[in-house]
Design a protein around this motif. Structure first.
Motif, short mmCIF file in Angstrom:
data_model
loop_
_atom_site.label_atom_id
_atom_site.label_comp_id
_atom_site.label_asym_id
_atom_site.label_seq_id
_atom_site.Cartn_x
_atom_site.Cartn_y
_atom_site.Cartn_z
N ASN A 10 0.84 -1.19 0.12
CA ASN A 10 -0.07 0.15 0.09
C ASN A 10 0.85 1.08 -0.05
O ASN A 10 0.71 2.17 -0.68
CB ASN A 10 -1.00 -0.05 1.27
CG ASN A 10 -1.90 -1.04 0.88
OD1 ASN A 10 -2.65 -1.17 -0.12
ND2 ASN A 10 -2.51 -1.64 2.15
N GLU A 19 -5.29 6.43 -1.17
CA GLU A 19 -6.55 5.91 -0.50
C GLU A 19 -7.66 6.60 -0.77
O GLU A 19 -7.76 7.94 -0.75
CB GLU A 19 -6.21 5.70 0.90
CG GLU A 19 -7.25 4.95 1.67
CD GLU A 19 -6.98 5.04 3.26
OE1 GLU A 19 -7.76 4.36 4.08
OE2 GLU A 19 -5.92 5.39 3.81
N SER A 36 -8.24 0.88 -0.48
CA SER A 36 -6.64 0.95 -0.25
C SER A 36 -6.24 0.90 -1.41
O SER A 36 -6.79 0.54 -2.55
CB SER A 36 -6.08 -0.26 0.39
OG SER A 36 -6.47 -1.57 0.03
#
Length: 438
Positions: A10, A19, A36
């Motif tokens: 991420n 995000e 995410s």
């Protein structure tokens, strides 16, 4: 460990996929779903993959459609060419059949003329012999008459000399007797001379008649020679393609003809020999020539019978495509020839014979086997329908089934085989050989 790896991914993807939060409002309140960077990346990748797959699939379908169209067009062109070829072959076959019928008619007419001329020749031969006998009798009679005339003339001279000697001691009675004798001998000599002249004229007339008969005989011989030449040419034109067709069958021609001849036992039908009478003497040149022509016509008749018993025909009369021939294919023997066409296309027997199998056979699907003369067997496979039964006798050109796609087959077609004593041979040998005759 999984959470740590997810966090790192991420963190790496966050600059490109920050995000996101998806808010869902309802009567009870407002909720949100957090997207995410990894989730966004997976969604974007899946969407891109789906779009790429859709583009590739569309291109493949488009190319396949274009290719199928080309194949169909090519198949239509091939079918059109095949139909044109069939029409040409059919026209050639009809022309050859017409020529054969015309030659047969000419032969029958010439044969009748030969019989008539043979009768005239025999009658003229009898007249010639009678004329020769008459001339001989006339000549014998003429020679005898001339000898009698000479004898009478010598006797007359002797009697005249005796009369002159006796005249030196004449007496009236002796003079009268000599005069009567002289008158009698003169009349006899005149009759003999007249008979001689008549016989000589008859001899001249007989010689003139003999010359006329000789001239007529020569004219008749020339006419006979012309007729025989026309017959020999017609028989040769009819016999040569038949000889070539049966030589191409792979079976000795003499074996075929002997078998057909034995089947008729030498009696009846086209095998009955025609014998011209020679009045008990040696056959002349015309008789021998006529018998040679009759022998060749007998051979043609035997060929006609044999052609019905051997597969000299095409099993399919409709417009079809020749898709596969006889020979090795993928390491195995392809034991026949394939003809592709619509399901239900009529299939015909290629020769007279007896059905020995009519049913399902592994690989062949619906199969018909027909046993013919000379150890020949034909097979018709992958049928959609069978119209004959085992043990049934069929004739050449009789419909026996319909084209189909049964058994191990990739499409509707007929698999056609010809076997001699169980060994497969190329069926096209028979089909092509027949194209030059029928």
């Amino acid at each position: 460990m999984f959470e740590r790896m997810s966090y790192r991914i991420n963190h790496i993807l966050e600059p490109a996929f920050p995000e996101q939060r998806l808010f869902l409002r309802s009567e009870d309140g407002t909720r949100f779903i957090r997207l995410s960077p990894l989730t966004q990346f997976l969604g974007w990748t899946g969407s891109a993959g789906f779009v790429a797959w859709a583009i590739i699939a569309t291109a493949v379908l488009l190319m396949d459609s274009i290719g199928s169209g080309s194949i169909r067009e090519q198949a239509q062109r091939e079918q059109q060419l095949y139909e044109e070829r069939l029409q040409v072959l059919s026209a050639e076959r009809d022309a050859r059949a017409t020529e054969a019928l015309a030659a047969q008619g000419r032969f029958n007419l010439a044969l009748a003329q030969i019989s008539e001329m043979q009768s005239e020749l025999l009658a003229s031969e009898d007249r010639r012999k009678e004329l020769e006998t008459g001339i001989g009798v006339i000549q014998t009679t003429l020679r005898r008459t001339m000898a009698e005339r000479d004898n009478a003339r010598a006797s007359l001279e002797d009697m005249l000399a005796a009369a002159r000697e006796e005249a030196q001691g004449p007496s009236i009675a002796a003079g009268e007797e000599a005069s009567d004798m002289l008158t009698f001998m003169t009349a006899a000599l005149e009759r003999t001379a007249g008979e001689r002249d008549r016989m000589a004229q008859e001899a001249l007339d007989a010689e003139e008649l003999a010359r006329e008969m000789i001239f007529e005989g020569r004219l008749r011989d020339e006419r006979n020679d012309q007729i025989f030449q026309q017959l020999e040419d017609a028989v040769s034109v009819s016999l040569e393609p038949l000889d070539a067709m049966f030589r191409a069958s792979g079976i000795p021609v003499d074996t075929i003809l002997d078998s057909i001849r034995a089947g008729y036992s030498g009696q009846g039908g086209p095998l009955t020999p025609l014998v011209l009478s020679t009045m008990g003497g040696e056959p002349d040149a015309d008789t021998m020539r006529a018998n040679q022509i009759l022998s060749e016509m007998d051979r043609i008749s035997l060929y006609s019978v044999a052609a019905q018993k051997m597969p000299f025909a095409n099993p399919v009369k409709s417009a079809v495509r020749f898709t596969s021939g006889f020979g090795m294919r993928w390491g195995r023997l392809h034991a026949g020839s394939d003809f592709a066409g619509p399901v239900g296309t009529p299939i015909y027997a290629t020769a007279d014979g007896v059905v020995v199998h009519a049913g399902w056979s592994s690989g062949y699907g619906r199969l018909i086997k027909i046993q013919h003369e000379f150890g020949i067997e034909t097979r018709f496979a992958h049928l959609s329908a069978i119209r004959v039964q085992k043990g049934q006798r069929v004739s050449r050109g009789e419909r026996i089934g319909d084209m189909g796609n049964s058994g191990r087959s990739t499409g509707p077609h007929l698999h056609y085989e010809v076997r001699i004593d169980g060994e497969a041979v190329n069926p096209m040998i028979y089909i092509k050989a027949a194209n030059n005759v029928f």
